[in-house]
Design a protein around this motif. Structure first.
Motif, short mmCIF file in Angstrom:
data_model
loop_
_atom_site.label_atom_id
_atom_site.label_comp_id
_atom_site.label_asym_id
_atom_site.label_seq_id
_atom_site.Cartn_x
_atom_site.Cartn_y
_atom_site.Cartn_z
N ILE A 17 0.78 -1.29 -0.12
CA ILE A 17 -0.02 -0.15 -0.13
C ILE A 17 0.89 1.07 -0.04
O ILE A 17 0.55 2.14 -0.76
CB ILE A 17 -0.91 0.05 1.17
N GLY A 18 1.92 1.49 0.71
CA GLY A 18 2.81 2.33 0.74
C GLY A 18 3.47 2.66 -0.43
O GLY A 18 3.76 3.63 -0.82
N THR A 19 3.68 1.55 -1.23
CA THR A 19 4.50 1.74 -2.54
C THR A 19 3.63 2.05 -3.89
O THR A 19 3.90 3.03 -4.56
CB THR A 19 5.21 0.40 -3.07
N PHE A 20 2.39 1.38 -3.59
CA PHE A 20 1.59 1.33 -5.03
C PHE A 20 0.39 2.28 -4.82
O PHE A 20 -0.23 2.52 -5.77
CB PHE A 20 1.09 -0.05 -5.71
N GLY A 21 -0.08 2.44 -3.46
CA GLY A 21 -1.40 3.05 -3.14
C GLY A 21 -2.47 2.08 -2.66
O GLY A 21 -2.40 1.06 -3.08
N SER A 22 -3.39 2.64 -1.87
CA SER A 22 -4.47 1.74 -1.53
C SER A 22 -5.61 1.71 -2.67
O SER A 22 -6.03 0.41 -2.84
CB SER A 22 -5.32 2.70 -0.55
N LEU A 23 -5.66 2.19 -3.76
CA LEU A 23 -6.44 1.85 -4.92
C LEU A 23 -5.87 0.89 -5.71
O LEU A 23 -6.58 0.07 -5.84
CB LEU A 23 -6.72 3.01 -5.90
N THR A 24 -4.60 0.73 -5.72
CA THR A 24 -3.91 -0.26 -6.43
C THR A 24 -4.02 -1.79 -5.49
O THR A 24 -4.20 -2.88 -6.20
CB THR A 24 -2.47 -0.05 -6.84
N PHE A 25 -4.04 -1.58 -4.14
CA PHE A 25 -4.01 -2.72 -3.46
C PHE A 25 -5.83 -3.18 -3.50
O PHE A 25 -5.76 -4.45 -3.68
CB PHE A 25 -3.94 -2.25 -1.92
N VAL A 26 -6.89 -2.41 -3.51
CA VAL A 26 -8.00 -2.99 -3.72
C VAL A 26 -8.25 -3.54 -5.16
O VAL A 26 -8.76 -4.46 -5.24
CB VAL A 26 -9.02 -1.62 -3.40
N THR A 27 -7.67 -2.86 -6.00
CA THR A 27 -7.93 -3.46 -7.37
C THR A 27 -7.03 -4.57 -7.63
O THR A 27 -7.80 -5.56 -8.20
CB THR A 27 -7.20 -2.50 -8.58
N THR A 28 -6.06 -4.87 -7.01
CA THR A 28 -5.22 -6.17 -6.96
C THR A 28 -6.27 -7.24 -6.29
O THR A 28 -6.21 -8.25 -7.04
CB THR A 28 -3.91 -6.01 -6.31
N ILE A 29 -6.66 -6.98 -5.32
CA ILE A 29 -7.44 -7.91 -4.39
C ILE A 29 -8.66 -8.40 -5.20
O ILE A 29 -9.07 -9.56 -5.12
CB ILE A 29 -7.83 -7.41 -2.91
N PHE A 30 -9.34 -7.41 -5.84
CA PHE A 30 -10.54 -7.69 -6.73
C PHE A 30 -10.09 -8.53 -7.76
O PHE A 30 -10.97 -9.63 -8.08
CB PHE A 30 -11.22 -6.35 -7.18
N CYS A 31 -8.97 -8.25 -8.59
CA CYS A 31 -8.52 -9.10 -9.65
C CYS A 31 -8.46 -10.34 -9.38
O CYS A 31 -8.65 -11.42 -10.05
CB CYS A 31 -7.46 -8.43 -10.32
N ILE A 32 -7.56 -10.55 -8.12
CA ILE A 32 -7.30 -11.92 -7.68
C ILE A 32 -8.37 -12.73 -7.14
O ILE A 32 -8.48 -13.92 -7.61
CB ILE A 32 -6.28 -11.93 -6.53
N SER A 33 -9.48 -11.96 -6.56
CA SER A 33 -10.72 -12.77 -6.38
C SER A 33 -11.57 -13.13 -7.49
O SER A 33 -12.13 -14.21 -7.87
CB SER A 33 -11.43 -11.94 -5.34
N VAL A 34 -11.68 -12.30 -8.37
CA VAL A 34 -12.20 -12.60 -9.86
C VAL A 34 -11.56 -13.77 -10.65
O VAL A 34 -12.37 -14.81 -11.06
CB VAL A 34 -12.30 -11.36 -10.81
N LEU A 35 -10.09 -13.80 -10.34
CA LEU A 35 -9.42 -15.00 -10.95
C LEU A 35 -9.66 -16.14 -10.43
O LEU A 35 -9.99 -17.20 -10.94
CB LEU A 35 -7.87 -14.61 -10.86
N ILE A 36 -9.86 -16.31 -9.11
CA ILE A 36 -10.06 -17.44 -8.21
C ILE A 36 -11.55 -17.88 -8.38
O ILE A 36 -11.77 -19.07 -8.80
CB ILE A 36 -9.74 -17.49 -6.82
N ILE A 37 -12.55 -16.93 -8.42
CA ILE A 37 -13.92 -17.33 -8.72
C ILE A 37 -13.93 -17.95 -10.08
O ILE A 37 -14.82 -18.95 -10.26
CB ILE A 37 -14.77 -16.05 -8.40
#
Length: 196
Positions: A17-37
């Motif tokens: 989060i410190g390096t890439f920002g909170s929006l990138t963190f939320v987007t990454t978590i969302f993409c990983i969850s969509v991939l798993i689903i």
């Protein structure tokens, strides 16, 4: 032990989060969850299709429904074009190399997966198209110009840079200086940019 593992996870999250920002963190978590689903859904759908196909294989359908048989009917197969480069001197050994490569490297692992020949035929056709395209591009090269001017200039430039690097390395070794980066000077000669 569990406390330290959680600390590492929180440290990684905080650094991300410190390096890439909170929006990138939320987007990454969302993409990983969509991939798993999506992998889960595709696995579920594919397993249902596979079960249906296995059931269909167990059922004995009458032959007229599966294939149309005609007596005294010969199916004329089109022979694939075996020309690759246009020269039989090159084409024959190249066909032999491709045959051995497919036999030794592709069919060995593919036979354990399936007996269907469509993949092998498609792959052979793809390799043939790549070789035909490569040979077509190869024929378009002006070899006389390339070998007499461009290649000679590139080789001379490379040799000049190599000798300069060797002499600077010897000088730096005598002085005890280590050179990590050596900028190249560029100069123009008759409208061409050359490296000096």
């Amino acid at each position: 032990m569990m406390i330290w593992q959680n600390c590492w996870v929180w440290l990684i999250v905080a650094l991300f989060i410190g390096t890439f920002g909170s929006l990138t963190f939320v987007t990454t978590i969302f993409c990983i969850s969509v991939l798993i689903i999506s992998v889960f859904v595709l696995t579920l759908v594919y397993s249902k299709i596979t079960c249906a196909q296995q059931y269909a294989l167990k059922v004995n359908y009458p032959m007229p429904l599966l294939k149309v048989h005609h007596q005294n009917y010969t199916y004329k197969q089109n022979k694939p074009d075996k020309r690759l480069t246009g020269s039989s001197i090159i084409d024959d050994p190249l066909q032999e190399v491709l045959h051995y490569a497919f036999r030794d490297y592709i069919q060995t692992w593919y036979r354990s997966i399936s007996n269907d020949e469509d993949f092998l035929l498609s792959l052979k056709d793809l390799v043939r198209k790549v070789i035909v395209a490569f040979s077509g591009r190869f024929k378009e090269v002006e070899w006389v110009h390339f070998l007499t001017t461009k290649l000679v200039d590139d080789f001379a430039s490379h040799l000049r840079l190599f000798r300069q690097a060797q002499s600077k390395l010897k000088d730096s070794q005598k002085k005890g200086i280590v050179i990590f980066y050596m900028p190249q000077k560029r100069f123009k000669k008759k409208g061409k940019t050359l490296i000096h």
